[in-house]
Write a protein that holds these residues in place. Structure first.
Motif, PDB file in Angstrom:
ATOM      1  N   UNK A  94      22.109 -26.631  -1.187  1.00 42.04           N
ATOM      2  CA  UNK A  94      22.044 -28.033  -1.596  1.00 42.04           C
ATOM      3  C   UNK A  94      23.449 -28.603  -1.823  1.00 42.04           C
ATOM      4  N   UNK A  95      24.339 -27.798  -2.382  1.00 46.57           N
ATOM      5  CA  UNK A  95      25.714 -28.259  -2.622  1.00 46.57           C
ATOM      6  C   UNK A  95      26.453 -28.480  -1.306  1.00 46.57           C
ATOM      7  N   UNK A  96      26.231 -27.599  -0.341  1.00 51.99           N
ATOM      8  CA  UNK A  96      26.841 -27.792   0.976  1.00 51.99           C
ATOM      9  C   UNK A  96      26.276 -29.038   1.649  1.00 51.99           C
ATOM     10  N   UNK A  97      24.974 -29.283   1.438  1.00 52.43           N
ATOM     11  CA  UNK A  97      24.382 -30.518   1.959  1.00 52.43           C
ATOM     12  C   UNK A  97      25.039 -31.731   1.325  1.00 52.43           C
ATOM     13  N   UNK A  98      25.283 -31.656   0.028  1.00 52.88           N
ATOM     14  CA  UNK A  98      25.940 -32.778  -0.657  1.00 52.88           C
ATOM     15  C   UNK A  98      27.325 -33.020  -0.055  1.00 52.88           C
ATOM     16  N   UNK A  99      28.024 -31.956   0.266  1.00 51.79           N
ATOM     17  CA  UNK A  99      29.337 -32.101   0.901  1.00 51.79           C
ATOM     18  C   UNK A  99      29.206 -32.832   2.237  1.00 51.79           C
ATOM     19  N   UNK A 100      28.166 -32.503   2.992  1.00 53.14           N
ATOM     20  CA  UNK A 100      27.915 -33.189   4.262  1.00 53.14           C
ATOM     21  C   UNK A 100      27.576 -34.656   4.038  1.00 53.14           C
ATOM     22  N   UNK A 101      26.779 -34.932   2.990  1.00 53.85           N
ATOM     23  CA  UNK A 101      26.428 -36.316   2.669  1.00 53.85           C
ATOM     24  C   UNK A 101      27.684 -37.120   2.333  1.00 53.85           C
ATOM     25  N   UNK A 102      28.556 -36.538   1.535  1.00 57.55           N
ATOM     26  CA  UNK A 102      29.801 -37.222   1.164  1.00 57.55           C
ATOM     27  C   UNK A 102      30.629 -37.522   2.408  1.00 57.55           C
ATOM     28  N   UNK A 103      30.727 -36.549   3.297  1.00 57.95           N
ATOM     29  CA  UNK A 103      31.498 -36.747   4.526  1.00 57.95           C
ATOM     30  C   UNK A 103      30.893 -37.858   5.372  1.00 57.95           C
ATOM     31  N   UNK A 104      29.567 -37.839   5.526  1.00 63.73           N
ATOM     32  CA  UNK A 104      28.882 -38.866   6.313  1.00 63.73           C
ATOM     33  C   UNK A 104      29.093 -40.244   5.697  1.00 63.73           C
ATOM     34  N   UNK A 105      28.977 -40.337   4.370  1.00 66.43           N
ATOM     35  CA  UNK A 105      29.159 -41.623   3.693  1.00 66.43           C
ATOM     36  C   UNK A 105      30.588 -42.143   3.861  1.00 66.43           C
TER      37      UNK A 105
END
Length: 462
Positions: A157-168
């Motif tokens: 989930x934390x790695x997903x959050x990192x991806x979300x931040x990058x996408x945003x």
């Protein structure tokens, strides 16, 4: 003698059989995805030509092809504070997972001791102890296993959050960049209209000198000229504010942003609604919500395992020269092992309440996951309809601009021949400017719809 052992073995087997759910891995529950994405309103929308999901898998460099925009994104991916902190969060959870994995190993301690003693002034006696002790918690009922699995899900989930931040970050930079291009083009229109309104003002003064116009017409034309200039000043402010915000996003001091032109941008322009359930794999925030659900699932297993006995084995070895009050040199080894089995009986309701809390948190995580899926579908639908409506408006405004440009010329000619009033001239110019600015904004909204769709589909191949 054999019968009690056999009975104990049967009891252990039955207990472990009844605890199979404590070791079960997470399985995705059913989730509602019916009607996840709405079709755009138009039957003739170009977005219906191909599959959206192929667009959703494009790397960001294939979506945003402007070299100057790519340079800004590269800078942000290196210096953006939120992205740097997201990477540190991953490191933190990785360390927590490592600790959960090491929990399966025994714990060792070494605590040497030395003593010097003298009885009634006699010769001093020197004794020492070099103890090594270990403690091993045998994971009979999956307590440590479920905690490790929960941490694994939290890491995902934390790695997903990192991806979300990058996408945003990529999407926000693209939106701000295109906003600057829109403002640049609107500023050019205002500059052109400033010249046109100044010419109209001069024309009114010339007509007044010839006795064909009143002072009120000159004053209205002058006021219209200043109004357009005021809009230009406001546009300059907006450009500076967007540049400052974009500079902050890329982790740099406020500065001028190098950029291209709005009409030179080329973005993908063919998408469809695609298959809604695929958002589960493409949206990092949706996947993160499911990983949080999986973590809560294993938290329930952890809470259930606490109702069962825990087995702890504690071997120890002491190398010492103290044996029964006498000093023995050289020292000798004293070895021992202790096994303890602890079965909770009455814990003041803590275990039961802990299980209820874990089950409620699981239900909350499920609701959040379902809502994340619905939100993803809504964002895709909004992006599609924004593109569709903006494209229609832009085409209509193109025709409207052509008509209004003729109207401006005709009203000026008629004014010179006293066939129209000065108000008609000024109104025609204001109408033309408003539609021109509106068309530039709608062209920007089409680009923004592409950015929003890129973001709504999970940011493509990272």
């Amino acid at each position: 003698m054999k019968k009690p052992i056999f009975t104990l073995f049967v009891l252990v087997v039955l207990t472990l059989t009844g605890c199979k759910s404590l070791y079960a891995p997470y399985e995705r529950p059913d989730v509602n995805t019916d009607g996840l994405i709405r079709d755009p309103l138009s039957m003739y929308d170009t977005l219906l030509s191909t599959d959206t999901m192929s667009f959703g898998k494009l790397p960001w460099r294939h979506v945003f092809t402007d070299p100057q925009l790519q340079a800004l994104i590269d800078t942000a991916l290196t210096h953006n504070t939120d992205l740097l902190n997201a990477a540190l969060n991953v490191q933190i959870v990785e360390a927590q997972l490592k600790a959960a994995q090491l929990a399966f190993l025994p714990q060792f301690t070494f605590s040497p001791q030395g003593t010097i003693a003298s009885w009634d002034g006699g010769k001093a006696t020197k004794t020492y102890q070099l103890p090594i002790s270990a403690s091993w918690n045998v994971d009979l009922f999956g307590n440590l296993l479920s905690q490790k699995r929960s941490t694994q899900m939290a890491l995902l989930a934390t790695k997903d959050y990192q991806t979300v931040v990058k996408c945003n970050i990529i999407s926000n930079i693209a939106n701000m960049y295109y906003t600057l291009l829109m403002l640049d083009q609107q500023r050019e229109l205002l500059t052109s209209m400033t010249s046109l309104t100044h010419d109209t003002w001069e024309m009114m003064k010339a007509q007044m000198d010839l006795g064909r116009a009143r002072s009120t017409s000159v004053q209205s034309a002058e006021a219209n000229y200043y109004s357009v200039q005021a809009q230009s000043v406001d546009m300059e402010r907006q450009i500076r504010e967007v540049e400052n915000a974009l500079s902050l996003l890329i982790g740099q001091p406020a500065q001028a942003i190098p950029r291209g032109r709005l009409e030179d941008q080329q973005l993908p322009a063919a998408y469809s609604a695609g298959i809604g359930i695929q958002l589960l794999a493409n949206r990092a925030d949706v996947h993160a919500a499911e990983m949080q659900l999986a973590s809560c699932f294993h938290d329930i297993q952890t809470a259930r395992s606490r109702f069962y006995p825990s087995l702890n084995i504690s071997p120890s070895g002491i190398f010492t020269n103290s044996a029964g009050g006498a000093v023995v040199n050289p020292g000798k080894w004293l070895l021992s092992a202790v096994g303890s089995l602890v079965q909770p009986i009455f814990m003041k309701g803590q275990l039961t309440m802990g299980l209820r809390v874990a089950e409620a948190q699981y239900q909350q995580a499920y609701n959040n996951w379902q809502n994340a899926i619905l939100k993803a579908g809504s964002e895709v639908s909004n992006a599609l309809v924004l593109y569709s409506s903006s494209d229609k408006k832009s085409r209509l405004e193109t025709q409207q601009i052509e008509t209004l440009q003729k109207n401006v010329e005709h009203t000026k000619l008629l004014f010179r021949s006293s066939g129209s009033s000065y108000l008609e001239v000024i109104t025609a110019q204001q109408s033309l400017l408003n539609v021109q600015l509106s068309k530039v904004a709608d062209d920007f909204y089409k680009m923004q719809a592409v950015v929003n769709l890129y973001q709504a589909l999970g940011g493509g191949a990272q």
